[in-house]
Design a protein around this motif. Structure first.
Motif, PDB file in Angstrom:
ATOM      1  N   LYS A  52       0.865  -1.183   0.000  1.00  0.00           N
ATOM      2  CA  LYS A  52       0.000   0.000   0.000  1.00  0.00           C
ATOM      3  C   LYS A  52       0.896   1.225   0.000  1.00  0.00           C
ATOM      4  N   MET A  53       0.669   2.125  -0.940  1.00  0.00           N
ATOM      5  CA  MET A  53       1.546   3.280  -1.027  1.00  0.00           C
ATOM      6  C   MET A  53       0.763   4.518  -1.432  1.00  0.00           C
ATOM      7  N   VAL A  54       1.187   5.637  -0.896  1.00  0.00           N
ATOM      8  CA  VAL A  54       0.609   6.914  -1.298  1.00  0.00           C
ATOM      9  C   VAL A  54       1.259   7.294  -2.618  1.00  0.00           C
ATOM     10  N   VAL A  55       0.478   7.479  -3.645  1.00  0.00           N
ATOM     11  CA  VAL A  55       1.043   7.769  -4.953  1.00  0.00           C
ATOM     12  C   VAL A  55       0.934   9.244  -5.331  1.00  0.00           C
ATOM     13  N   LEU A  56       0.126   9.976  -4.586  1.00  0.00           N
ATOM     14  CA  LEU A  56      -0.022  11.396  -4.930  1.00  0.00           C
ATOM     15  C   LEU A  56      -0.405  12.193  -3.688  1.00  0.00           C
ATOM     16  N   GLU A  57       0.226  13.329  -3.510  1.00  0.00           N
ATOM     17  CA  GLU A  57      -0.135  14.269  -2.440  1.00  0.00           C
ATOM     18  C   GLU A  57      -0.210  15.673  -3.027  1.00  0.00           C
ATOM     19  N   GLN A  58      -1.241  16.405  -2.631  1.00  0.00           N
ATOM     20  CA  GLN A  58      -1.368  17.795  -3.072  1.00  0.00           C
ATOM     21  C   GLN A  58      -1.840  18.655  -1.912  1.00  0.00           C
ATOM     22  N   ASP A  59      -1.385  19.902  -1.910  1.00  0.00           N
ATOM     23  CA  ASP A  59      -1.790  20.864  -0.880  1.00  0.00           C
ATOM     24  C   ASP A  59      -2.671  21.939  -1.506  1.00  0.00           C
ATOM     25  N   PHE A  60      -3.687  22.335  -0.760  1.00  0.00           N
ATOM     26  CA  PHE A  60      -4.613  23.375  -1.202  1.00  0.00           C
ATOM     27  C   PHE A  60      -4.745  24.426  -0.098  1.00  0.00           C
ATOM     28  N   ALA A  89      -5.618  22.326   3.118  1.00  0.00           N
ATOM     29  CA  ALA A  89      -5.983  20.910   3.069  1.00  0.00           C
ATOM     30  C   ALA A  89      -4.870  20.137   2.380  1.00  0.00           C
ATOM     31  N   LYS A  90      -4.583  18.975   2.911  1.00  0.00           N
ATOM     32  CA  LYS A  90      -3.647  18.043   2.264  1.00  0.00           C
ATOM     33  C   LYS A  90      -4.481  16.884   1.726  1.00  0.00           C
TER      34      LYS A  90
END
Length: 203
Positions: A52-60, A89-90
């Motif tokens: 299980k892996m986080v493939v995308l992160e974005q900040d708003f 928000a992340k």
């Protein structure tokens, strides 16, 4: 005697030739089987490394303004109060690749994507008061502040374009799976995507 000796030599030669041919064929089969087993091990081992892996992160981030008043008389606000909130928000998109199903067809030398789990989206909003203006007799109570901040968090979460995140996460997912794809191609395996997640031209 010489005649029989010649016949026996001829028969022995045939038997020896057949024996050598069968031995060579058996050795080749064993070598082919060993190569197939090695290919299978290399690819499946690479697949098993996936987790299980986080493939995308974005900040708003954005500013939100809340205004209210004690009353409105003839279009005029009585004792107006205002709160400006700075919201962030992340957003994280992750795939549980333990649920991924990939078949390794060693006979036809194909890597077949049978099932890729749906992306899981999590949004972590946060709110800070940037500015607050009220009157002594029309103060924001702690309950008011908590309610406004909670509402701001919900608004922030709703403003995140989840469809856009999913599309972007597909590109990142392909990059993360690229180790498997590169290895398969190096072993002369073709890649078939039965999930229709990736365009055939990209595989």
């Amino acid at each position: 005697m010489t005649k029989y000796t010649g016949i026996l030599s001829f028969i022995f030669g045939i038997i020896l030739t057949v024996f050598l041919f069968l031995s060579w064929r058996s050795c080749n089969k064993k070598e082919d089987a060993a190569l197939i087993n090695q290919d299978y091990y290399l690819i499946t081992n690479q697949i098993q490394k996936m987790n299980k892996m986080v493939v995308l992160e974005q900040d708003f981030s954005s500013f939100q303004t809340h205004k209210s008043s004690a009353a409105n008389i003839a279009g005029f606000d009585i004792l107006p109060r205002e709160m400006v909130l700075y919201t962030t928000a992340k957003a994280q998109v992750s795939y549980d690749l333990k649920q991924m199903k990939i078949d390794v067809d060693t006979v036809n030398k194909k890597l077949i994507l049978q099932e890729i789990p749906q992306p899981e989206i999590k949004i972590f909003p946060d709110v800070k008061i940037h500015f607050m203006d009220d009157y002594a007799i029309n103060r924001f109570t702690q309950k008011d502040i908590n309610g406004v901040m909670e509402s701001a968090k919900k608004n922030m979460a709703k403003s995140v374009n989840q469809n856009n995140l999913k599309e972007q996460s597909k590109k990142q997912l392909k990059d993360n799976l690229n180790d498997i794809f590169v290895l398969a191609k190096a072993l002369h395996y073709s890649i078939e995507d039965k999930t229709n997640t990736f365009p055939a031209t990209e595989l």
